[in-house]
Each structure stands twice: as C-alpha cells, then as structure tokens.
Design a protein around this motif. Sequence first.
Motif, short mmCIF file in Angstrom:
data_model
loop_
_atom_site.label_atom_id
_atom_site.label_comp_id
_atom_site.label_asym_id
_atom_site.label_seq_id
_atom_site.Cartn_x
_atom_site.Cartn_y
_atom_site.Cartn_z
N VAL A 213 -7.37 -102.27 96.60
CA VAL A 213 -6.05 -101.84 96.16
C VAL A 213 -5.22 -103.03 95.70
O VAL A 213 -4.53 -102.97 94.68
CB VAL A 213 -5.33 -101.06 97.28
N ALA A 214 -5.29 -104.14 96.44
CA ALA A 214 -4.56 -105.34 96.02
C ALA A 214 -4.99 -105.78 94.62
O ALA A 214 -4.16 -106.15 93.78
CB ALA A 214 -4.77 -106.46 97.03
N ALA A 215 -6.30 -105.74 94.36
CA ALA A 215 -6.80 -106.10 93.03
C ALA A 215 -6.33 -105.10 91.98
O ALA A 215 -5.97 -105.48 90.86
CB ALA A 215 -8.33 -106.17 93.05
N ASP A 216 -6.30 -103.82 92.34
CA ASP A 216 -5.82 -102.80 91.41
C ASP A 216 -4.34 -103.01 91.09
O ASP A 216 -3.90 -102.79 89.95
CB ASP A 216 -6.02 -101.40 92.01
N ILE A 217 -3.57 -103.43 92.08
CA ILE A 217 -2.15 -103.71 91.84
C ILE A 217 -2.00 -104.87 90.85
O ILE A 217 -1.19 -104.81 89.92
CB ILE A 217 -1.44 -104.03 93.17
N ARG A 218 -2.78 -105.92 91.05
CA ARG A 218 -2.70 -107.05 90.12
C ARG A 218 -3.04 -106.61 88.69
O ARG A 218 -2.37 -107.01 87.73
CB ARG A 218 -3.65 -108.17 90.57
N SER A 219 -4.06 -105.78 88.56
CA SER A 219 -4.46 -105.31 87.23
C SER A 219 -3.37 -104.44 86.61
O SER A 219 -3.06 -104.56 85.41
CB SER A 219 -5.76 -104.50 87.33
N LEU A 220 -2.79 -103.56 87.42
CA LEU A 220 -1.75 -102.67 86.91
C LEU A 220 -0.52 -103.45 86.47
O LEU A 220 0.03 -103.21 85.38
CB LEU A 220 -1.37 -101.66 87.99
N VAL A 221 -0.07 -104.38 87.28
CA VAL A 221 1.12 -105.16 86.93
C VAL A 221 0.85 -106.03 85.70
O VAL A 221 1.70 -106.16 84.81
CB VAL A 221 1.58 -106.01 88.12
N THR A 222 -0.34 -106.60 85.63
CA THR A 222 -0.69 -107.40 84.45
C THR A 222 -0.64 -106.56 83.18
O THR A 222 -0.18 -107.03 82.13
CB THR A 222 -2.08 -108.01 84.63
#
Length: 384
Positions: A213-222
């Motif tokens: 989920v943390a990685a998904d958050i980084r991808s989404l914000v990017t």
Amino acid sequence: MISPAPDLQELTRLRALAEHSHAVITQYQDAGGAYPASPTFSAYKGYAWLRDGSFTAEGISRYGDVASAGRFHDWVDGVLRRRRGQVDDLRAALARGEVPSNEAMLPTRFTFDGEDGSDPWWDFQTDGYGMWLWSVVTHAARHGLDLARWREGIDVAVDYLVAFWDRPCYDWWEEHVEHRHVSTLGAIHGGLVAVGTCSSLRSAPWSAAALKVAADIRSLVTAEGIVDGHLVKWLGSSAVDGSLPACIVPFGLVSPDDSLAAMTRAAVAKDLDFDGGVHRFTADVFYGGGQWILLSALLGWNLAAAGDTAGALKHLRWIADQVDEHGDLPEQVPHHLLHPGSRNEWVARWGPVASPLLWSHGMYLILADELGFTIADYLESKDA
C-alpha cells in the motif's frame, strides 16, 4: 552551526518555552493517557484527536518524557483494541463489494474514555491512524521499547488503513470529504512504512500488504499529486497546503533532498509563509485565516532536515514570539489574516481562538529538539 546563533538571553527564552510546553502538555494530559486538543476551547474541550496527539507525543518523546508519551500510546492502543470488531465488520462489508457509509467508519476524535463524540463532527479522516503508527514506532525505537505493548492496536490500525487507504475522506482541516488529500496519503504512507520496515514487526501477517500500500501511495501521488514540480493539496488540484511538508518530514513520501521536496517547500513558503508564520491554505476563512503555530514548526522542521538551520531557527523564533501572557501557544494568531472579514463570525460561534493548543506546544518541542534546545535540559532536571 546556526546562523545567526542565539545569544544566552535568547537561548534561555527558547529553552524556557520548551520547559513550559512540556508542563502544559503533561498538566492537561488526561489520567487515562489522552492528550486533549485544547483544555478550554468550546469545540475541542473533552476530545482527543489521533492527529494532534501523535505529534504531541512525538514532541514529548523527544523531550525525554517516556512515561507521558507511553501513556498516550497506551490510550490509543486501548481505543483501537475496542474497535477490533468494528474494523472486522467494515473489512467484511468491503469484501462483499459493499461501500460502508462515512458514518460507519472509525472517527477522527474520541472522548477521553475512548468513545465517539455525542455531537456531530466531520469524523471520517484516516490520516490520524497512519500518524499514530509512525508516532508509536518512532517512540519505541528512540527509547528501546518493546512494541508488543501496543501490538493489538497496531494490528487494528494497519488492517483499517490497508482496506481503506484510497477512499476519499476529510483532510487535516476536516474539509472536502470528496477528495483524496496528499497530506492524508502521506501520513498513511509514513505509518505503514514505519510498521512495515520495523524488524520486530516483520512477521506480522499484514507486513507485505502494508509495504505494498505504501508503494501504491507513492505511485498514485507521483501520477496525480504533483503540479509544476511540487506536491498539491489534493489529487487533481493545483493548490498547496501548509500540511504538505509532512509528506517529506516526517512521513518520508519524498526524500528531503529530492527536487520535489525542494519545490514543495518553496511553494508552501511562497504562498503561505509570511515572516515565519505559516497559513493553512489561501482560501482559509477559519478565524480569518491566520498563521498557525504548528505549521510554522512543521516547515521549520523540514528546513532543518534539509540543512537550512537558519531558516528553521527563523520559524522557532517566530513561534516563541507568539506566546500569550501565560506563556501559552494558541492554535493560530491574527497578525496576518488572509480573510479578515470572516474572523468575527467564528469568534461569535466558538469564542476566542483555542489556547493553549497542545499540538502547537508539541510541535514547538519537535522543532526545538531538532535544533538542539530541549532534551539535555530535561534530563539534567530529572537527575538533579
């Protein structure tokens, strides 16, 4: 080296405010461990937020008061353990393809005995659960404590965030429930990375999911949370918000030395910083849209982490200048209002601005410690 360095008189004043901040926070801490948002303000009295409390606990932890911070984390752990069934029911509904109502979700604030409030509030906010995970893990690591003491509450918070991290909710300022806010996503990221990378929690059944989920958050914000090289208030917006530096420090969504971090700090400073005091956002009409103590400390904290100690000290000095006749720090000050015509409406509704605000005092402790002004004094006083 801090330049210009404080002289002895100023150093004494800055350290005295740290001592007073610790005294205010611990004086008003509830016997059960909760940190009240403000002991007298009409809309906050009798309630504790995970958001306010997590930062306040970090300040207290940095100050060296392990017991007070530990009591707060004990309180949160107890509140969350009692919500185990509610979270399980929400996750089961999600698995069935249902969309739980906002009213069914966990609240953002609790009474001191851990119950929901009896009056209406903008309650569905997920940031505080991520903030608490970050805060409790950071506290335990700093003081060599066993996270098993808070493990059941950690499990509940992680399960809740893994299930509902991407759902729109109210932001830090309890507005715009229809959006996904970058500062909220940053807080969740910080909490899930903290628990997901903690060596004592690596065997947890949710460990891999938390890091995913943390990685998904980084991808989404990017993909959706950057405009003109800086982070934005919510996905799809172009505005900035005074809470955005938290995505850098302490929540690690962006590295402090990254160009995105530099551009975000610069955008917040350009739009919201006036002579060291930081506004929430340009459209803010709450009490006229004044400058917030805690946001000045947050930007200062980020400047210190980026190596700009002079800039960080500017914010620390500005905060120290805002104390009232009792030495207390308020929520905001009216020296530079963005929308002065709206101030009287809020005074009539809720009374004077909240003071003391424990979150303001907690953030002062964080920034003061970042610049080296607190913990040695406290430890020396305990040994005396």
